[in-house]
Motif scaffolding. Structure first.
Motif, PDB file in Angstrom:
ATOM      1  N   LEU A   1      30.531  30.111  39.814  1.00  0.00           N
ATOM      2  CA  LEU A   1      30.246  29.155  38.753  1.00  0.00           C
ATOM      3  C   LEU A   1      31.304  28.065  38.604  1.00  0.00           C
ATOM      4  CD1 LEU A   1      28.886  31.577  35.993  1.00  0.00           C
ATOM      5  CD2 LEU A   1      27.572  29.981  37.409  1.00  0.00           C
ATOM      6  N   GLU A   2      32.563  28.409  38.794  1.00  0.00           N
ATOM      7  CA  GLU A   2      33.644  27.467  38.515  1.00  0.00           C
ATOM      8  C   GLU A   2      34.428  27.050  39.744  1.00  0.00           C
ATOM      9  OE1 GLU A   2      36.134  29.099  35.478  1.00  0.00           O
ATOM     10  OE2 GLU A   2      34.491  29.352  34.041  1.00  0.00           O
TER      11      GLU A   2
ATOM     12  N   ASN B   1      36.304  35.205  43.669  1.00  0.00           N
ATOM     13  CA  ASN B   1      36.309  36.285  44.669  1.00  0.00           C
ATOM     14  C   ASN B   1      35.432  37.395  44.111  1.00  0.00           C
ATOM     15  OD1 ASN B   1      37.494  37.756  47.106  1.00  0.00           O
ATOM     16  ND2 ASN B   1      37.944  39.175  45.440  1.00  0.00           N
ATOM     17  N   LEU B   2      34.510  37.884  44.916  1.00  0.00           N
ATOM     18  CA  LEU B   2      33.638  38.971  44.476  1.00  0.00           C
ATOM     19  C   LEU B   2      33.750  40.120  45.465  1.00  0.00           C
ATOM     20  CD1 LEU B   2      31.542  39.733  42.256  1.00  0.00           C
ATOM     21  CD2 LEU B   2      29.781  39.113  43.917  1.00  0.00           C
TER      22      LEU B   2
ATOM     23  N   LYS C   1      37.641  34.286  38.347  1.00  0.00           N
ATOM     24  CA  LYS C   1      36.541  33.377  38.023  1.00  0.00           C
ATOM     25  C   LYS C   1      35.238  34.155  37.841  1.00  0.00           C
ATOM     26  CE  LYS C   1      39.256  29.831  38.692  1.00  0.00           C
ATOM     27  NZ  LYS C   1      39.707  28.980  37.580  1.00  0.00           N
ATOM     28  N   PRO C   2      34.337  33.638  37.008  1.00  0.00           N
ATOM     29  CA  PRO C   2      33.054  34.320  36.802  1.00  0.00           C
ATOM     30  C   PRO C   2      32.081  34.066  37.948  1.00  0.00           C
ATOM     31  CG  PRO C   2      33.118  32.296  35.534  1.00  0.00           C
ATOM     32  CD  PRO C   2      34.476  32.435  36.174  1.00  0.00           C
TER      33      PRO C   2
ATOM     34  N   SER D   1      35.052  41.031  40.074  1.00  0.00           N
ATOM     35  CA  SER D   1      35.413  39.614  40.199  1.00  0.00           C
ATOM     36  C   SER D   1      36.921  39.399  40.064  1.00  0.00           C
ATOM     37  CB  SER D   1      34.663  38.768  39.160  1.00  0.00           C
ATOM     38  OG  SER D   1      34.927  39.221  37.836  1.00  0.00           O
ATOM     39  N   ALA D   2      37.714  40.444  40.313  1.00  0.00           N
ATOM     40  CA  ALA D   2      39.172  40.310  40.314  1.00  0.00           C
ATOM     41  C   ALA D   2      39.618  39.455  41.507  1.00  0.00           C
ATOM     42  CB  ALA D   2      39.830  41.686  40.384  1.00  0.00           C
ATOM     43  N   PRO D   3      40.809  38.867  41.455  1.00  0.00           N
ATOM     44  CA  PRO D   3      41.283  38.028  42.552  1.00  0.00           C
ATOM     45  C   PRO D   3      41.432  38.789  43.869  1.00  0.00           C
ATOM     46  CG  PRO D   3      42.566  37.599  40.568  1.00  0.00           C
ATOM     47  CD  PRO D   3      41.709  38.799  40.284  1.00  0.00           C
TER      48      PRO D   3
END
Length: 251
Positions: free
Chosen positions: A42-43, A47-48, A210-211, A196-198
């Protein structure tokens, strides 16, 4: 094998559901055969971390080594399939605006995050606490009866590691712009766990996760099969065999 270039994503025919994984948090759920997720940064800079297990038999799970060697690649993008440790295709990347996702970097744990970002606990920081990827994934796996011994090598979607001539890996900053997205189609009933942690290789000392948005839609009927000319299925002979192995589960 050659992979396809990044392209714009086709419109979603009908949204089944959608949700946002807030920055630095986690999510898990079951995606049935024929369901696809459009996954959106989104932004920018997301990282997922992702893990996948066959929902009907949780002992079968995503296998990084087989996924990469079967397709002669060290990164993932459109045209690639995700293999289980039983030689079956769990999911396929059918579209991708980014062109590179990291399957090698692993996931950061509490010790790494404490060294890099300091200790910020919920009691003091509330939702601004630091959550590491490993513990986040374990929290989601626990909801489904899985634990530490079930952790396997994960995928880091939206992230890229560059390799030098000696094989050393370096994190590539600003790889994923805002709005970057890909479609992940599930070929078997799959338990997915996301954090979604770095990325653990991210050198920044600022904790700025980031989301990520998930949009679910139906790619094909559960009792159908991916056609022979599907770009993921036809990408290489190994993928054809993997899809055949998966299809036999649903005959």
């Amino acid at each position: 094998m050659s992979t396809q270039s990044p392209v714009d994503l086709a419109p979603i025919p009908q949204v089944l559901w959608e949700t946002v994984i807030p920055a630095g948090t986690h999510w898990s759920g079951v995606l049935r055969r024929g369901i696809a997720l459009r996954i959106v940064d989104l932004e920018g800079g997301a990282n997922l971390a992702a893990l996948f297990y066959r929902h009907d038999d949780l002992l079968e799970r995503y296998n990084m080594a087989d996924t990469l060697k079967a397709q002669h690649t060290a990164h993932l993008t459109r045209g690639h399939a995700l293999y289980s440790d039983m030689g079956r295709v769990m999911a396929s990347i059918t579209a991708d605006t980014l062109g590179w996702h990291d399957p090698l970097g692993g996931v950061g744990d509490a010790a790494l995050f404490a060294r890099q970002y300091g200790v910020r606990r919920y009691q003091d920081e509330r939702n601004a606490m630091v959550r590491n990827g490993r513990d986040s994934l374990l929290l989601e796996l626990a909801k489904h009866g899985l634990g530490t011994r079930d952790l396997v090598a994960n995928i880091n979607f939206f992230s890229k590691l560059a390799s030098d001539e000696e094989g050393a890996l370096t994190f590539v900053p600003h790889h994923s712009p805002a709005g970057a997205a890909f479609d992940l189609r599930f070929e078997m009933n799959t338990l997915a766990a996301f954090s979604s942690a770095p990325h653990p290789f991210d050198p920044s000392s600022a904790y700025e996760p980031k989301p990520v948005k998930l949009i679910a839609y139906r790619a094909y009927a559960t009792d159908a099969a991916v056609p022979a000319d599907d770009p993921c299925r036809a990408a290489c002979p190994e993928n054809e065999r993997g899809f055949v192995n998966t299809d036999r589960l649903f005959v």
